[in-house]
Scaffold this active site. Structure first.
Site, PDB file in Angstrom:
ATOM      1  N   ASP A  79       0.827  -1.204   0.000  1.00 44.08           N
ATOM      2  CA  ASP A  79       0.000   0.000   0.000  1.00 44.08           C
ATOM      3  C   ASP A  79       0.871   1.267   0.000  1.00 44.08           C
ATOM      4  O   ASP A  79       1.678   1.463   0.914  1.00 44.08           O
ATOM      5  CB  ASP A  79      -0.890  -0.074   1.259  1.00 44.08           C
ATOM      6  CG  ASP A  79      -2.045   0.882   1.229  1.00 44.08           C
ATOM      7  OD1 ASP A  79      -2.152   1.678   0.285  1.00 44.08           O
ATOM      8  OD2 ASP A  79      -2.853   0.842   2.175  1.00 44.08           O
ATOM      9  N   GLY A  99      -5.450   3.427  -7.733  1.00 42.46           N
ATOM     10  CA  GLY A  99      -5.723   3.617  -9.160  1.00 42.46           C
ATOM     11  C   GLY A  99      -4.989   4.799  -9.772  1.00 42.46           C
ATOM     12  O   GLY A  99      -5.369   5.285 -10.846  1.00 42.46           O
ATOM     13  N   ASP A 107     -10.574   4.205  -1.237  1.00 40.01           N
ATOM     14  CA  ASP A 107     -11.157   3.184  -0.362  1.00 40.01           C
ATOM     15  C   ASP A 107     -12.677   3.117  -0.463  1.00 40.01           C
ATOM     16  O   ASP A 107     -13.358   4.142  -0.461  1.00 40.01           O
ATOM     17  CB  ASP A 107     -10.801   3.482   1.100  1.00 40.01           C
ATOM     18  CG  ASP A 107      -9.331   3.241   1.364  1.00 40.01           C
ATOM     19  OD1 ASP A 107      -8.572   3.034   0.399  1.00 40.01           O
ATOM     20  OD2 ASP A 107      -8.951   3.269   2.543  1.00 40.01           O
TER      21      ASP A 107
HETATM   22  C1  GLA Z   1      -5.414   2.207   2.777  1.00 43.50           C
HETATM   23  C2  GLA Z   1      -5.955   1.069   1.931  1.00 43.50           C
HETATM   24  C3  GLA Z   1      -6.962   0.285   2.744  1.00 43.50           C
HETATM   25  C4  GLA Z   1      -6.308  -0.237   4.007  1.00 43.50           C
HETATM   26  C5  GLA Z   1      -5.712   0.912   4.796  1.00 43.50           C
HETATM   27  C6  GLA Z   1      -4.877   0.424   5.959  1.00 43.50           C
HETATM   28  O1  GLA Z   1      -6.397   3.137   3.066  1.00 43.50           O
HETATM   29  O2  GLA Z   1      -6.532   1.571   0.766  1.00 43.50           O
HETATM   30  O3  GLA Z   1      -7.478  -0.786   1.987  1.00 43.50           O
HETATM   31  O4  GLA Z   1      -5.322  -1.183   3.672  1.00 43.50           O
HETATM   32  O5  GLA Z   1      -4.878   1.703   3.984  1.00 43.50           O
HETATM   33  O6  GLA Z   1      -4.334   1.473   6.679  1.00 43.50           O
END
Ligand code: GLA
Length: 535
Positions: A296, A335, A356
């Site tokens: 991430d 994305g 998200d």
């Molecule tokens: C980001 C990701 C989420 C999750 C959080 C964890 O927002 O997009 O899916 O993994 O981090 O902190």
């Protein structure tokens, strides 16, 4: 180390001194989360982590660790929200008596978002309420003035840049021939996870029949990390006393184990990322028996430009291959930078296509119905990921969750359940495990469905299947029951077509030209069409 945060703090402290501290000038941090307006205050979350998701993508605890740096000049308020991921400018700031308001801007690629905040001063503190766009949870917090040490602890210091490798396409790792299926801890537990919970979820995956329905990957998201020691080894928190033993337990159940990290120094939930320790971490994951990595971007916003994402993701992609262990590689960078164009070259088996998801109709609708253009980039081994499932988390109606599941299956989306499997209802289990719906998602042809027609709030989406049949979703995005018609001409079919209802697992007969069904508000019908030949 660039001590940006501390420089800013000194400026803020000096300004506060000049104004005698009576105005708002200075730096503020979250003391604790507050309950909804008019409600009672929420309990202080552990370690400053929020009980809820964020006030803006990408999510997690970051806003709870944010530092609000403001300058007040009369009734005008300017400043920045400083997080471990980025600096977010505030504008339109005003102060009138004890009331204040401003707008915070977030820019993620082409996606721009403005989040209005309102607040009021109470006994030297600020009660601050964010009003994010529909689909994201509102956030209400109590702010207090911060010490320099706190500012650094929360927003952190940006590490020195390590140049990313030359871009060099990686070959297919042979994994994820159909979209990965499993469960991920984020949507229902956020940072509040432990070895015990993960074991209970593993048990539930087996007991409920989810594993046998195809949900194999149990993915531990953000929140497992503890501290890195002097030799660079990242230790899990005390809540995960023995990862190797946990992996053995999960494997013993016929499941696979996934984990989460970031190419940045901090994860989105402000935990330790893999920056500068990629090989060490990947070797450790492989040693534990990890089968899936969600990687991430988060803190990497502070280190790299968006154009460097491919190289940065490729770095971990090739390291994972060098471990010799088959590890599904999930890219999570919301994305940005047209990831679908280079995701496979960076070694990715799937990549998030959006910010998200939240457990609301608005969020799921915007994401799910926004995937049409991306269909051509998905296929066996490399999938578009419109984010994890919210089915069963309580924020949508059964009809809406059915739409969620129908659409994700047509999109050949990874199906990562995100609800508490230990306590889910029979209805939720049925939505998650219908074999004919899952078969559409998992069809070996691996084609992602697309919008075939649209009439007002009625939409038909279609996905060609390996055996020549066509799966079609008949969606009603409107708020009242409506008839939705799938026309064979729009689906490349002709003549009499046999229609099977995937949810009811029932043949409905053969229809000439079209098929019409009454669909409840925000609901979906999902059918599989056979015969008539493709035109
Ligand atoms: C980001 C990701 C989420 C999750 C959080 C964890 O927002 O997009 O899916 O993994 O981090 O902190």
């Amino acid at each position: 180390m660039r001590r940006r945060a501390s420089v800013l703090l000194l400026v803020g402290a000096a300004a506060a001194a000049c104004t005698g501290g009576r105005d708002l000038t200075g730096k503020w941090v979250v003391e604790r989360a507050l309950g909804p307006e008019g409600g009672s205050p929420a309990a202080a979350p552990p370690g400053g982590a929020p009980p809820e998701g964020p006030a803006g993508p990408p999510g997690g605890g970051p806003m709870m660790d944010a530092v609000l740096e403001v300058q007040q000049d009369g009734t005008a308020l300017t400043g920045t929200m400083i997080t471990h991921m980025f600096d977010l400018p505030i504008s339109k700031g005003t102060v009138r008596g004890s009331e204040l308001s401003f707008v915070m801007s977030i820019e993620l690629g082409a996606r721009k978002m403005e989040i209005p905040f309102t607040g009021r001063r109470v006994d030297g503190q600020i009660e601050l309420t964010a009003r994010p766009p529909a689909g994201m949870p509102p956030m209400r917090v109590l702010l207090r003035r911060a010490s320099e040490e706190e500012v650094l602890r929360r927003a952190g210091a940006t590490p020195e840049r390590i140049a990313p490798p030359q871009v060099q396409p990686l070959t297919d790792n042979g994994l994820a021939r159909t979209p990965p299926m499993g469960w991920n801890s984020w949507n229902c537990f956020h940072l509040d996870i432990s070895d015990a919970k993960i074991r209970e979820i593993a048990d539930a995956l087996v007991k409920t029949g989810m594993r046998d329905a195809g949900y194999r990957y149990l993915v531990i998201d953000d929140g497992w990390q503890g501290k890195r020691d002097d030799s660079g080894v990242l230790h899990p928190t005390a809540r995960f006393p023995d990862m190797r033993a946990l992996a053995d337990y999960v494997h013993g159940k016929g499941l696979k184990l996934g984990i989460y990290s970031s190419p940045g120094h901090r994860t989105c939930g402000n935990q330790e990322g893999s920056y500068g320790h990629e090989e060490q971490d990947a070797r450790m994951f492989a040693g534990w028996g990890i089968d899936y990595l969600k990687y991430d971007w988060c803190g990497a916003f502070r280190i790299y430009k968006n154009e460097e994402m491919q190289a940065v993701y490729q770095k971990m992609g090739s390291i994972l291959r060098q471990t010799g262990r088959p590890i599904v590689y999930g890219l999570c960078q919301y994305g940005l930078a047209d990831v679908w164009k280079w995701g496979p070259d960076a070694g990715g088996n799937l990549w998030r296509t959006t910010g998200d998801i939240a457990d609301t109709w608005e969020s799921m609708e915007e994401i799910g119905f926004g995937q049409h253009e991306l269909a051509r980039w998905a296929g066996p081994g490399h999938w578009n990921d419109p984010d994890m499932l919210e089915v069963g988390n309580g924020g949508m109606t059964q009809a809406e969750y059915r739409t969620h599941m129908s659409l994700w299956s047509l999109l050949a989306a990874p199906l990562l359940a995100g609800n508490d499997l230990r306590t889910m209802s029979r209805e939720t289990l049925e939505l998650l495990t219908n074999p004919e719906v899952i078969a559409i998602d998992q069809d070996p042809l691996g084609r992602q469905g697309q919008r075939a027609s649209q009439e007002g709030k009625a939409e038909v989406w279609a996905k060609p299947l390996a055996d020549g049949r066509v799966a079609a979703g008949l969606f009603n995005r409107g708020g009242v029951t409506a008839s939705v018609t799938a026309r064979w001409v729009d689906l490349g079919l002709h003549g009499r077509v046999r229609v099977r209802d995937a949810w009811a697992r029932k043949d409905l007969g053969a229809f000439a030209d079209s098929f019409t069904v009454e669909v409840p508000p925000h609901g979906a019908a999902l059918v599989v069409l056979k015969g008539g030949g493709r035109t």
